[in-house]
Write an enzyme that holds these catalytic residues in place. Structure first.
Site, PDB file in Angstrom:
ATOM      1  N   ASP A   1      -4.900 -12.754   2.091  1.00 23.07           N
ATOM      2  CA  ASP A   1      -5.567 -13.464   2.092  1.00 23.07           C
ATOM      3  C   ASP A   1      -7.418 -12.870   2.350  1.00 23.07           C
ATOM      4  O   ASP A   1      -7.589 -13.019   3.191  1.00 23.07           O
ATOM      5  CB  ASP A   1      -5.586 -15.120   2.592  1.00 23.07           C
ATOM      6  CG  ASP A   1      -6.229 -15.774   1.375  1.00 23.07           C
ATOM      7  OD1 ASP A   1      -5.806 -16.424   0.591  1.00 23.07           O
ATOM      8  OD2 ASP A   1      -7.563 -16.236   1.697  1.00 23.07           O
ATOM      9  N   ILE A   2      -8.527 -13.346   1.145  1.00 20.27           N
ATOM     10  CA  ILE A   2      -9.783 -12.516   1.881  1.00 20.27           C
ATOM     11  C   ILE A   2     -10.237 -14.311   3.075  1.00 20.27           C
ATOM     12  O   ILE A   2     -11.486 -12.932   3.755  1.00 20.27           O
ATOM     13  CB  ILE A   2     -10.271 -12.385   0.686  1.00 20.27           C
ATOM     14  CG1 ILE A   2     -11.882 -11.290   1.036  1.00 20.27           C
ATOM     15  CG2 ILE A   2     -11.006 -14.124  -0.253  1.00 20.27           C
ATOM     16  CD1 ILE A   2     -12.771 -11.107  -0.614  1.00 20.27           C
TER      17      ILE A   2
ATOM     18  N   ASN B   1      -0.711 -24.338  -3.886  1.00 24.80           N
ATOM     19  CA  ASN B   1      -1.236 -25.389  -4.817  1.00 24.80           C
ATOM     20  C   ASN B   1      -1.367 -25.048  -5.896  1.00 24.80           C
ATOM     21  O   ASN B   1      -1.537 -24.217  -7.191  1.00 24.80           O
ATOM     22  CB  ASN B   1      -2.859 -24.963  -4.288  1.00 24.80           C
ATOM     23  CG  ASN B   1      -2.759 -24.584  -2.778  1.00 24.80           C
ATOM     24  OD1 ASN B   1      -2.353 -25.926  -2.052  1.00 24.80           O
ATOM     25  ND2 ASN B   1      -4.434 -23.665  -2.092  1.00 24.80           N
TER      26      ASN B   1
ATOM     27  N   GLU C   1      -6.805 -23.082  -6.733  1.00 24.07           N
ATOM     28  CA  GLU C   1      -8.695 -22.521  -7.423  1.00 24.07           C
ATOM     29  C   GLU C   1      -8.601 -21.088  -8.410  1.00 24.07           C
ATOM     30  O   GLU C   1      -9.735 -20.297  -8.871  1.00 24.07           O
ATOM     31  CB  GLU C   1      -9.502 -21.645  -6.152  1.00 24.07           C
ATOM     32  CG  GLU C   1      -9.812 -22.580  -5.575  1.00 24.07           C
ATOM     33  CD  GLU C   1     -10.501 -22.859  -3.863  1.00 24.07           C
ATOM     34  OE1 GLU C   1     -11.582 -23.069  -3.813  1.00 24.07           O
ATOM     35  OE2 GLU C   1      -9.604 -22.206  -3.071  1.00 24.07           O
ATOM     36  N   VAL C   2      -7.622 -20.207  -7.963  1.00 24.69           N
ATOM     37  CA  VAL C   2      -7.273 -19.646  -8.754  1.00 24.69           C
ATOM     38  C   VAL C   2      -5.912 -19.402 -10.072  1.00 24.69           C
ATOM     39  O   VAL C   2      -4.790 -19.535  -9.233  1.00 24.69           O
ATOM     40  CB  VAL C   2      -7.113 -18.362  -8.067  1.00 24.69           C
ATOM     41  CG1 VAL C   2      -6.935 -17.167  -8.564  1.00 24.69           C
ATOM     42  CG2 VAL C   2      -7.945 -17.691  -6.792  1.00 24.69           C
TER      43      VAL C   2
ATOM     44  N   HIS D   1       0.276 -18.363  -6.834  1.00 22.21           N
ATOM     45  CA  HIS D   1       0.548 -17.424  -5.829  1.00 22.21           C
ATOM     46  C   HIS D   1       1.318 -18.791  -4.988  1.00 22.21           C
ATOM     47  O   HIS D   1       1.249 -20.115  -4.900  1.00 22.21           O
ATOM     48  CB  HIS D   1      -0.880 -16.568  -5.263  1.00 22.21           C
ATOM     49  CG  HIS D   1      -2.129 -18.083  -5.817  1.00 22.21           C
ATOM     50  ND1 HIS D   1      -2.500 -18.550  -6.370  1.00 22.21           N
ATOM     51  CD2 HIS D   1      -2.713 -18.506  -4.496  1.00 22.21           C
ATOM     52  CE1 HIS D   1      -3.442 -19.102  -6.407  1.00 22.21           C
ATOM     53  NE2 HIS D   1      -3.142 -19.286  -5.107  1.00 22.21           N
TER      54      HIS D   1
HETATM   55  P1  AMP Z   1      -5.790 -21.294  -4.278  1.00 26.04           P
HETATM   56  O1  AMP Z   1      -5.592 -21.875  -5.655  1.00 26.04           O
HETATM   57  O2  AMP Z   1      -6.526 -22.908  -3.538  1.00 26.04           O
HETATM   58  O3  AMP Z   1      -4.025 -21.109  -3.316  1.00 26.04           O
HETATM   59  O4  AMP Z   1      -7.053 -20.327  -3.113  1.00 26.04           O
HETATM   60  C1  AMP Z   1      -7.170 -19.373  -3.396  1.00 26.04           C
HETATM   61  C2  AMP Z   1      -7.242 -17.901  -2.333  1.00 26.04           C
HETATM   62  O5  AMP Z   1      -7.532 -17.611  -3.368  1.00 26.04           O
HETATM   63  C3  AMP Z   1      -7.759 -18.774  -0.884  1.00 26.04           C
HETATM   64  O6  AMP Z   1      -6.934 -19.031  -0.584  1.00 26.04           O
HETATM   65  C4  AMP Z   1      -8.715 -17.344  -1.796  1.00 26.04           C
HETATM   66  O7  AMP Z   1      -9.119 -16.943  -0.600  1.00 26.04           O
HETATM   67  C5  AMP Z   1      -7.939 -16.523  -1.524  1.00 26.04           C
HETATM   68  N1  AMP Z   1      -8.696 -15.729  -2.355  1.00 26.04           N
HETATM   69  C6  AMP Z   1      -9.435 -15.359  -4.016  1.00 26.04           C
HETATM   70  N2  AMP Z   1     -10.298 -14.317  -3.614  1.00 26.04           N
HETATM   71  C7  AMP Z   1      -9.433 -13.728  -2.990  1.00 26.04           C
HETATM   72  C8  AMP Z   1      -9.441 -11.467  -3.249  1.00 26.04           C
HETATM   73  N3  AMP Z   1     -10.071 -10.911  -4.052  1.00 26.04           N
HETATM   74  N4  AMP Z   1      -8.206 -11.438  -1.772  1.00 26.04           N
HETATM   75  C9  AMP Z   1      -8.018 -12.293  -1.521  1.00 26.04           C
HETATM   76  N5  AMP Z   1      -7.508 -13.612  -1.604  1.00 26.04           N
HETATM   77  C10 AMP Z   1      -8.994 -14.208  -2.804  1.00 26.04           C
END
Ligand code: AMP
Length: 125
Positions: free
Chosen positions: A36-37, A94, A102-103, A107
């Site tokens: 995770d970034i 999530n 958020e994404v 995942h």
């Molecule tokens: P969520 O959708 O709430 O589970 O969160 C998405 C996760 O993706 C967060 O913990 C971010 O820090 C992570 N994230 C977003 N962009 C990247 C990336 N380019 N590389 C790795 N992790 C990422």
């Protein structure tokens, strides 16, 4: 955001296509795992299927048996690879608005490396 309509422009889709880099931990034909970034634990990786699935329900409904088996195998393989099985770890996925997703590409967060405390702290009154 519908939890079954997949947006090909999401950041994890771009990572899978190789358009942006990731810090890779593990990969197979059907899965990719990377750090995770913005880590919220000493060990914090994201395990994703390579197929276009928004959520766990979407994945369970639409992914092939081979993809589903590979996904759970990847989570287990990564836990062993990171040597966290004995001390323990947390898996979180999530989902949707209330889950603070958020994404919108399925995942699982695998977090480990310290005692993580309760899943959610009680709300302050
Ligand atoms: P969520 O959708 O709430 O589970 O969160 C998405 C996760 O993706 C967060 O913990 C971010 O820090 C992570 N994230 C977003 N962009 C990247 C990336 N380019 N590389 C790795 N992790 C990422």
């Amino acid at each position: 955001m519908s939890l079954s309509v997949y947006d090909e422009t999401n950041i994890f889709a771009r990572i899978i296509r190789g358009e942006i880099p990731c810090n890779k931990v593990d990969e197979c034909d059907h899965t990719l795992t990377f750090h995770d970034i913005s880590p919220r634990a000493p060990i914090h990786v994201l395990v994703i299927p390579k197929g276009p699935y928004v959520s766990l329900e979407h994945f369970a409904d639409a992914a092939s048996a081979e993809e589903q088996i590979a996904y759970f195998a990847a989570i287990s393989r990564v836990a062993k690879m990171l040597n966290v099985s004995e001390d323990g770890y947390r898996l979180t996925s999530n989902t949707g608005h209330n889950g603070f997703q958020e994404v919108f590409h399925l995942h699982v967060h695998l977090m480990a490396g310290e005692h993580l405390g309760p899943v959610r702290l009680p709300k302050q009154s």
